[in-house]
Write an enzyme that holds these catalytic residues in place. Structure first.
Site, PDB file in Angstrom:
ATOM      1  N   TYR A  86     -24.675  -3.394 -36.097  1.00 23.33           N
ATOM      2  CA  TYR A  86     -24.947  -3.392 -37.538  1.00 23.33           C
ATOM      3  C   TYR A  86     -25.746  -2.135 -37.901  1.00 23.33           C
ATOM      4  O   TYR A  86     -25.258  -1.263 -38.581  1.00 23.33           O
ATOM      5  CB  TYR A  86     -25.694  -4.658 -37.954  1.00 23.33           C
ATOM      6  CG  TYR A  86     -25.887  -4.764 -39.446  1.00 23.33           C
ATOM      7  CD1 TYR A  86     -24.822  -5.084 -40.278  1.00 23.33           C
ATOM      8  CD2 TYR A  86     -27.129  -4.507 -40.023  1.00 23.33           C
ATOM      9  CE1 TYR A  86     -24.986  -5.169 -41.662  1.00 23.33           C
ATOM     10  CE2 TYR A  86     -27.309  -4.582 -41.407  1.00 23.33           C
ATOM     11  CZ  TYR A  86     -26.228  -4.909 -42.216  1.00 23.33           C
ATOM     12  OH  TYR A  86     -26.396  -4.970 -43.584  1.00 23.33           O
ATOM     13  N   SER A 123     -19.699  -4.473 -42.988  1.00 18.33           N
ATOM     14  CA  SER A 123     -20.578  -4.008 -44.060  1.00 18.33           C
ATOM     15  C   SER A 123     -21.282  -2.714 -43.646  1.00 18.33           C
ATOM     16  O   SER A 123     -20.618  -1.697 -43.402  1.00 18.33           O
ATOM     17  CB  SER A 123     -21.564  -5.115 -44.420  1.00 18.33           C
ATOM     18  OG  SER A 123     -22.216  -4.837 -45.638  1.00 18.33           O
TER      19      SER A 123
END
Length: 372
Positions: free
Chosen positions: A138, A218
């Site tokens: 991430y 994301s």
């Protein structure tokens, strides 16, 4: 409780004890501390994973929930007097936690950052440099995600692959200082750390570039795009999903202006060359050989505008070496991922695993064959 090396995520008092949940090298840890004499005792967990739902059961005892790579969310009761946990409730299903092995190692990135790396596979998998491996990350917003239970990960392990998770600068795995190590002008260090983890997997004899995939959601989609831009030769597959991919126009869409504190402002003359330098869309080079790409978005994503994925896919399809496919998958009536039905979530995961298996040359076991 004195401040220590690792972030303290939550505290619960039960009787004469404090129950302390720490994030230690990217994984949750649970400990008790006596309010009488200050003695601390570890609560033994099944392995690296997530602790949640910490609630008082009786004086000195608590309920908590744990999940890990190979263990679905399980409820325990910890008896401080006996110093042990007992299972209160666990899902009934085909996953047997003892079938999997989990390893935690620490990779030192090129700038000296400490990067916890978790590796999970079925027990008995040969580490002969040939393991089809998915590396996930991430890398932003101070959001630390310890390894938890996800059917997609288990399915990949059951198919004979390795699933790896890197806890990167920007994640806040060691608190705000490690978050700041991956924001603004430091953002490129996140991509380098991810690539350093990939290189470690190769150098350690676990896998090789033609058996390695990069995957992220994301901000993790930005991570994959940025990492591939720097080292397209390091991966055979890349799967940026609902990613932020145009770093010069992100403030103009949805709530992108709120991310300026993390990424910087493209209108700032000091930040423009940094953002332009790693923006995945702008980094695409004509004739460059890239990994096989599966770029995912939802057509009603109001967090990260679908245009990021559309533009990135179009530019790659127009300019990249056509030897490997560049595919764009668009989930209809779908947003950023949260709230999707289980059927949508399962279909998207199946598409990713099938794509990774195809381009990493994973021989899928017979039990995964689709009935005809």
């Amino acid at each position: 409780v004195a401040e220590g090396r690792y972030p303290l995520r939550s505290v619960l008092r039960s009787g004469d004890r404090l129950f302390l949940r720490y994030l230690e090298d990217g994984s949750d840890r649970l400990a008790t501390q006596s309010l009488t004499d200050g003695v601390r005792r570890e609560v033994v967990l099944p392995g690296p994973g997530v602790v949640q739902g910490l609630t008082s059961a009786a004086a000195g005892s608590v309920y908590y929930q744990y999940s890990g790579f190979g263990q679905p969310l399980t409820t325990y009761r910890y008896d401080a007097g006996r110093g042990r946990s007992v299972v209160i409730d666990q899902p009934q299903g085909p996953v047997v936690p003892s079938d999997y092995q989990i390893e935690q190692i620490i990779v030192t990135a090129r700038d000296g950052n400490r990067v916890p790396l978790f590796l999970a596979c079925r027990k008995g998998l040969k580490k002969d440099g040939d393991a089809p491996t998915i590396l996930y990350g991430y890398g932003g917003f101070g959001a630390a995600y310890p390894p938890d239970f996800r059917p997609e990960q288990v399915a990949w392990m059951d198919m004979g692959g390795v699933f790896a998770i890197a806890a990167l600068p920007g994640d806040g795995v060691y608190g705000e200082a490690s978050h700041r190590a991956g924001v603004l002008a430091n953002k490129p260090a996140v991509f380098d750390a991810f690539n350093d983890c990939a290189q470690h997997l190769i150098d350690a004899g676990l896998t090789r570039p033609d058996r390695l995939a990069a995957f992220g959601y994301s901000n993790g989609g930005l991570l994959v795009g940025g990492a591939v831009a720097r080292r397209p030769d390091l991966y055979a597959v890349a799967m940026p999903t609902v990613g932020v991919l145009d770093m010069l126009r992100f403030p103009q869409f949805t709530n992108g202006r709120l991310w300026i504190r993390e990424y910087g402002d493209p209108q700032d003359p000091a930040m423009f060359p940094i953002l332009h330098g790693y923006s995945p869309y702008h980094a695409v080079r004509a004739g460059q050989r890239y990994p096989a790409l599966l770029i995912g978005t939802g057509d009603t994503d109001d967090r990260v505008a679908p245009m990021h994925s559309f533009k990135y896919a179009a530019r790659l399809q127009a300019l990249a070496d056509p030897a490997r496919p560049v595919l764009l998958t668009i989930d209809k009536d779908s947003g950023h991922g949260a709230g999707n039905s289980r059927s949508k979530t399962a279909k998207a995961a199946a598409d990713r695993l099938a794509f990774a298996a195809r381009h990493l040359s994973l021989a899928v076991p017979d039990r995964f064959a689709v009935p005809r």
